[in-house]
Write a protein that holds these residues in place. Structure first.
Motif, PDB file in Angstrom:
ATOM      1  N   TYR A 109     -19.330 -15.533 -39.126  1.00 51.13           N
ATOM      2  CA  TYR A 109     -18.964 -15.133 -37.768  1.00 51.13           C
ATOM      3  C   TYR A 109     -17.633 -14.379 -37.767  1.00 51.13           C
ATOM      4  CZ  TYR A 109     -22.591 -18.388 -36.189  1.00 51.13           C
ATOM      5  OH  TYR A 109     -23.781 -19.038 -35.979  1.00 51.13           O
ATOM      6  N   ALA A 110     -16.692 -14.855 -38.560  1.00 51.12           N
ATOM      7  CA  ALA A 110     -15.390 -14.181 -38.635  1.00 51.12           C
ATOM      8  C   ALA A 110     -15.566 -12.750 -39.130  1.00 51.12           C
ATOM      9  CB  ALA A 110     -14.450 -14.959 -39.560  1.00 51.12           C
ATOM     10  N   ARG A 111     -16.440 -12.551 -40.113  1.00 48.06           N
ATOM     11  CA  ARG A 111     -16.679 -11.196 -40.632  1.00 48.06           C
ATOM     12  C   ARG A 111     -17.441 -10.343 -39.623  1.00 48.06           C
ATOM     13  NH1 ARG A 111     -18.188 -14.555 -45.103  1.00 48.06           N
ATOM     14  NH2 ARG A 111     -16.550 -14.616 -46.687  1.00 48.06           N
ATOM     15  N   LYS A 112     -18.475 -10.910 -39.005  1.00 50.83           N
ATOM     16  CA  LYS A 112     -19.324 -10.154 -38.071  1.00 50.83           C
ATOM     17  C   LYS A 112     -18.535  -9.666 -36.864  1.00 50.83           C
ATOM     18  CE  LYS A 112     -23.765 -10.491 -35.605  1.00 50.83           C
ATOM     19  NZ  LYS A 112     -24.461  -9.475 -36.409  1.00 50.83           N
ATOM     20  N   PHE A 113     -17.627 -10.498 -36.383  1.00 51.61           N
ATOM     21  CA  PHE A 113     -16.875 -10.140 -35.190  1.00 51.61           C
ATOM     22  C   PHE A 113     -15.511  -9.518 -35.506  1.00 51.61           C
ATOM     23  CE2 PHE A 113     -19.965 -13.042 -33.433  1.00 51.61           C
ATOM     24  CZ  PHE A 113     -20.208 -12.542 -32.159  1.00 51.61           C
ATOM     25  N   GLY A 114     -15.192  -9.388 -36.805  1.00 52.28           N
ATOM     26  CA  GLY A 114     -13.846  -8.970 -37.135  1.00 52.28           C
ATOM     27  C   GLY A 114     -13.670  -7.644 -37.833  1.00 52.28           C
ATOM     28  N   TYR A 115     -14.737  -6.987 -38.265  1.00 50.99           N
ATOM     29  CA  TYR A 115     -14.571  -5.793 -39.087  1.00 50.99           C
ATOM     30  C   TYR A 115     -15.179  -4.530 -38.493  1.00 50.99           C
ATOM     31  CZ  TYR A 115     -13.065  -9.018 -42.735  1.00 50.99           C
ATOM     32  OH  TYR A 115     -12.393  -9.971 -43.453  1.00 50.99           O
ATOM     33  N   ARG A 116     -15.515  -4.545 -37.210  1.00 48.35           N
ATOM     34  CA  ARG A 116     -16.078  -3.362 -36.568  1.00 48.35           C
ATOM     35  C   ARG A 116     -15.804  -3.442 -35.077  1.00 48.35           C
ATOM     36  NH1 ARG A 116     -22.573  -4.654 -36.440  1.00 48.35           N
ATOM     37  NH2 ARG A 116     -22.384  -6.870 -35.930  1.00 48.35           N
ATOM     38  N   SER A 117     -15.970  -2.313 -34.405  1.00 47.24           N
ATOM     39  CA  SER A 117     -15.681  -2.257 -32.979  1.00 47.24           C
ATOM     40  C   SER A 117     -16.938  -2.481 -32.157  1.00 47.24           C
ATOM     41  CB  SER A 117     -15.078  -0.895 -32.622  1.00 47.24           C
ATOM     42  OG  SER A 117     -14.959  -0.754 -31.218  1.00 47.24           O
ATOM     43  N   CYS A 162     -12.893 -11.365 -33.542  1.00 42.60           N
ATOM     44  CA  CYS A 162     -12.217 -12.448 -34.236  1.00 42.60           C
ATOM     45  C   CYS A 162     -10.722 -12.333 -33.970  1.00 42.60           C
ATOM     46  CB  CYS A 162     -12.507 -12.362 -35.732  1.00 42.60           C
ATOM     47  SG  CYS A 162     -11.902 -13.778 -36.669  1.00 42.60           S
ATOM     48  N   ALA A 163     -10.072 -13.448 -33.700  1.00 42.45           N
ATOM     49  CA  ALA A 163      -8.628 -13.455 -33.438  1.00 42.45           C
ATOM     50  C   ALA A 163      -8.013 -14.681 -34.088  1.00 42.45           C
ATOM     51  CB  ALA A 163      -8.344 -13.461 -31.933  1.00 42.45           C
ATOM     52  N   ASN A 164      -6.751 -14.567 -34.467  1.00 43.94           N
ATOM     53  CA  ASN A 164      -6.064 -15.698 -35.081  1.00 43.94           C
ATOM     54  C   ASN A 164      -4.943 -16.244 -34.202  1.00 43.94           C
ATOM     55  OD1 ASN A 164      -3.880 -13.924 -35.446  1.00 43.94           O
ATOM     56  ND2 ASN A 164      -4.542 -13.373 -37.499  1.00 43.94           N
ATOM     57  N   THR A 165      -4.830 -15.720 -32.997  1.00 43.12           N
ATOM     58  CA  THR A 165      -3.785 -16.201 -32.100  1.00 43.12           C
ATOM     59  C   THR A 165      -4.404 -16.798 -30.850  1.00 43.12           C
ATOM     60  OG1 THR A 165      -2.285 -14.464 -32.880  1.00 43.12           O
ATOM     61  CG2 THR A 165      -1.663 -15.621 -30.873  1.00 43.12           C
ATOM     62  N   CYS A 166      -4.492 -18.105 -30.826  1.00 43.84           N
ATOM     63  CA  CYS A 166      -4.939 -18.850 -29.655  1.00 43.84           C
ATOM     64  C   CYS A 166      -4.263 -20.215 -29.739  1.00 43.84           C
ATOM     65  CB  CYS A 166      -6.461 -18.999 -29.640  1.00 43.84           C
ATOM     66  SG  CYS A 166      -7.077 -19.996 -28.259  1.00 43.84           S
ATOM     67  N   LEU A 169      -8.922 -19.522 -36.706  1.00 43.64           N
ATOM     68  CA  LEU A 169      -9.698 -18.316 -36.442  1.00 43.64           C
ATOM     69  C   LEU A 169     -10.655 -18.618 -35.289  1.00 43.64           C
ATOM     70  CD1 LEU A 169     -10.608 -16.783 -39.923  1.00 43.64           C
ATOM     71  CD2 LEU A 169      -8.996 -15.930 -38.220  1.00 43.64           C
ATOM     72  N   PHE A 170     -10.717 -17.709 -34.344  1.00 40.28           N
ATOM     73  CA  PHE A 170     -11.471 -17.910 -33.124  1.00 40.28           C
ATOM     74  C   PHE A 170     -12.258 -16.646 -32.797  1.00 40.28           C
ATOM     75  CE2 PHE A 170      -7.245 -19.737 -33.103  1.00 40.28           C
ATOM     76  CZ  PHE A 170      -7.489 -21.088 -32.934  1.00 40.28           C
ATOM     77  N   ILE A 171     -13.373 -16.811 -32.096  1.00 42.74           N
ATOM     78  CA  ILE A 171     -14.088 -15.670 -31.546  1.00 42.74           C
ATOM     79  C   ILE A 171     -13.755 -15.605 -30.064  1.00 42.74           C
ATOM     80  CG2 ILE A 171     -16.308 -14.546 -31.184  1.00 42.74           C
ATOM     81  CD1 ILE A 171     -15.444 -14.859 -34.139  1.00 42.74           C
ATOM     82  N   ILE A 172     -13.061 -14.524 -29.665  1.00 40.79           N
ATOM     83  CA  ILE A 172     -12.685 -14.311 -28.280  1.00 40.79           C
ATOM     84  C   ILE A 172     -13.730 -13.386 -27.656  1.00 40.79           C
ATOM     85  CG2 ILE A 172     -10.893 -13.524 -26.698  1.00 40.79           C
ATOM     86  CD1 ILE A 172     -10.071 -15.904 -28.437  1.00 40.79           C
ATOM     87  N   THR A 173     -14.311 -13.800 -26.542  1.00 42.86           N
ATOM     88  CA  THR A 173     -15.356 -13.019 -25.894  1.00 42.86           C
ATOM     89  C   THR A 173     -14.948 -12.645 -24.478  1.00 42.86           C
ATOM     90  OG1 THR A 173     -16.448 -15.134 -25.361  1.00 42.86           O
ATOM     91  CG2 THR A 173     -17.271 -13.913 -27.260  1.00 42.86           C
ATOM     92  N   ALA A 174     -15.505 -11.534 -24.012  1.00 47.24           N
ATOM     93  CA  ALA A 174     -15.190 -11.069 -22.659  1.00 47.24           C
ATOM     94  C   ALA A 174     -16.365 -10.272 -22.124  1.00 47.24           C
ATOM     95  CB  ALA A 174     -13.923 -10.226 -22.662  1.00 47.24           C
ATOM     96  N   GLN A 175     -16.403 -10.123 -20.790  1.00 47.57           N
ATOM     97  CA  GLN A 175     -17.496  -9.421 -20.129  1.00 47.57           C
ATOM     98  C   GLN A 175     -16.962  -8.719 -18.897  1.00 47.57           C
ATOM     99  OE1 GLN A 175     -19.078 -10.262 -17.002  1.00 47.57           O
ATOM    100  NE2 GLN A 175     -20.861  -8.931 -17.172  1.00 47.57           N
ATOM    101  N   ALA A 176     -17.323  -7.419 -18.748  1.00 46.50           N
ATOM    102  CA  ALA A 176     -16.924  -6.661 -17.563  1.00 46.50           C
ATOM    103  C   ALA A 176     -17.821  -5.440 -17.447  1.00 46.50           C
ATOM    104  CB  ALA A 176     -15.459  -6.222 -17.651  1.00 46.50           C
ATOM    105  N   ASP A 177     -18.104  -5.029 -16.237  1.00 47.17           N
ATOM    106  CA  ASP A 177     -18.917  -3.835 -15.975  1.00 47.17           C
ATOM    107  C   ASP A 177     -20.246  -3.873 -16.722  1.00 47.17           C
ATOM    108  OD1 ASP A 177     -16.800  -2.899 -14.419  1.00 47.17           O
ATOM    109  OD2 ASP A 177     -15.925  -1.761 -16.087  1.00 47.17           O
ATOM    110  N   ILE A 223      -4.179 -10.258 -28.264  1.00 48.99           N
ATOM    111  CA  ILE A 223      -5.257  -9.304 -28.492  1.00 48.99           C
ATOM    112  C   ILE A 223      -4.681  -7.900 -28.673  1.00 48.99           C
ATOM    113  CG2 ILE A 223      -7.374  -8.285 -27.563  1.00 48.99           C
ATOM    114  CD1 ILE A 223      -7.692 -11.212 -28.207  1.00 48.99           C
ATOM    115  N   ASN A 224      -5.165  -7.206 -29.704  1.00 51.55           N
ATOM    116  CA  ASN A 224      -4.725  -5.838 -29.973  1.00 51.55           C
ATOM    117  C   ASN A 224      -5.145  -4.924 -28.826  1.00 51.55           C
ATOM    118  OD1 ASN A 224      -4.652  -3.068 -31.100  1.00 51.55           O
ATOM    119  ND2 ASN A 224      -4.167  -4.132 -33.004  1.00 51.55           N
ATOM    120  N   LYS A 225      -4.226  -4.081 -28.372  1.00 51.82           N
ATOM    121  CA  LYS A 225      -4.494  -3.206 -27.230  1.00 51.82           C
ATOM    122  C   LYS A 225      -5.595  -2.192 -27.509  1.00 51.82           C
ATOM    123  CE  LYS A 225       0.241  -3.411 -25.420  1.00 51.82           C
ATOM    124  NZ  LYS A 225       1.473  -2.622 -25.202  1.00 51.82           N
TER     125      LYS A 225
END
Length: 215
Positions: A137-145, A91-95, A76-84, A109-111
């Motif tokens: 962390y998995a719950r905080k980053f995984g159950y909401r948008s 949270c993601a399980n594929t890395c 389980l991983f936290i994938i982060t990104a930044q733009a604009d 990553i889900n589209k």
């Protein structure tokens, strides 16, 4: 000494006076658990449990596929990104590592996720590898948008060289630059070169099986 119970479907070991009502790994009920009998006088290091042959009717096809996928080991991983000017994480399980030279990884990553939009715009992302104490962390980053909430509120983070936010309380972090992508239906598989990494803690990484068992 507490009793140990083994799921005869997936091999999960439960410790307690009674078997669990539901296996946290494959979801079968307590009737599929057998008491593990320890050999008297055993004082050697524990050995790997042998696989148990299943001699019973198979479940229906969708159930069999779902339970088969549970047997695949991944983290389980936290994938982060930044733009604009926007930051987000999920949270993601594929890395997984693709090559060592060059250091290249891939993530799925889900589209429909906000993080997906940010990765496609910026062509970069961060990976924070959770330890086995990272359930929150998995719950905080995984159950909401992240479109509706600031997932980083109250979380210790820092910015990496690429500008993405990375978690402080994790085993390692990586930053990566996207060099290709594959349409996988509901998800996109991003192929990326690792541009930097940090070693922050010692410990065992969180696996999806461990997270489900410790919920």
């Amino acid at each position: 000494m507490e009793k140990r119970w083994r799921c005869d479907v997936c091999g999960y070991i439960h410790t307690g006076e009674n078997p669990p009502e539901v296996c946290p790994i494959c979801g079968v009920d307590s009737s599929h658990f057998q008491l593990v009998v320890e050999e008297a006088g055993a004082n050697t290091a524990p050995k790997a449990e042998p696989a148990v042959k299943i001699e019973k009717a198979q479940p229906d096809r969708p159930t069999a596929i779902r339970q088969a996928l549970y047997r695949i080991s991944y983290g389980l991983f936290i994938i982060t990104a930044q733009a604009d000017g926007r930051d987000n994480g999920q949270c993601a399980n594929t890395c997984f590592q693709v090559t060592a030279e060059p250091a290249r990884i891939a993530i799925g990553i889900n589209k429909s996720n906000f993080t997906h939009d940010l990765i496609q715009k910026s062509e970069k992302f961060g990976v924070s590898v959770l330890s086995q104490t990272g359930q929150d962390y998995a719950r905080k980053f995984g159950y909401r948008s992240g479109r509706d909430a600031d997932k980083f509120e109250g979380v210790a983070v820092h910015r990496g060289e690429s500008g993405v936010l990375l978690l402080d309380d994790v085993l390692v972090t990586m930053e990566a630059k996207v060099m290709g992508q594959l349409d996988a239906g509901t998800h996109t598989l991003f192929l990326a070169d690792v541009t930097s990494a940090e070693i922050l803690q010692e410990g065992d990484p969180m696996t999806y099986a461990f997270f489900r068992a410790s919920k």
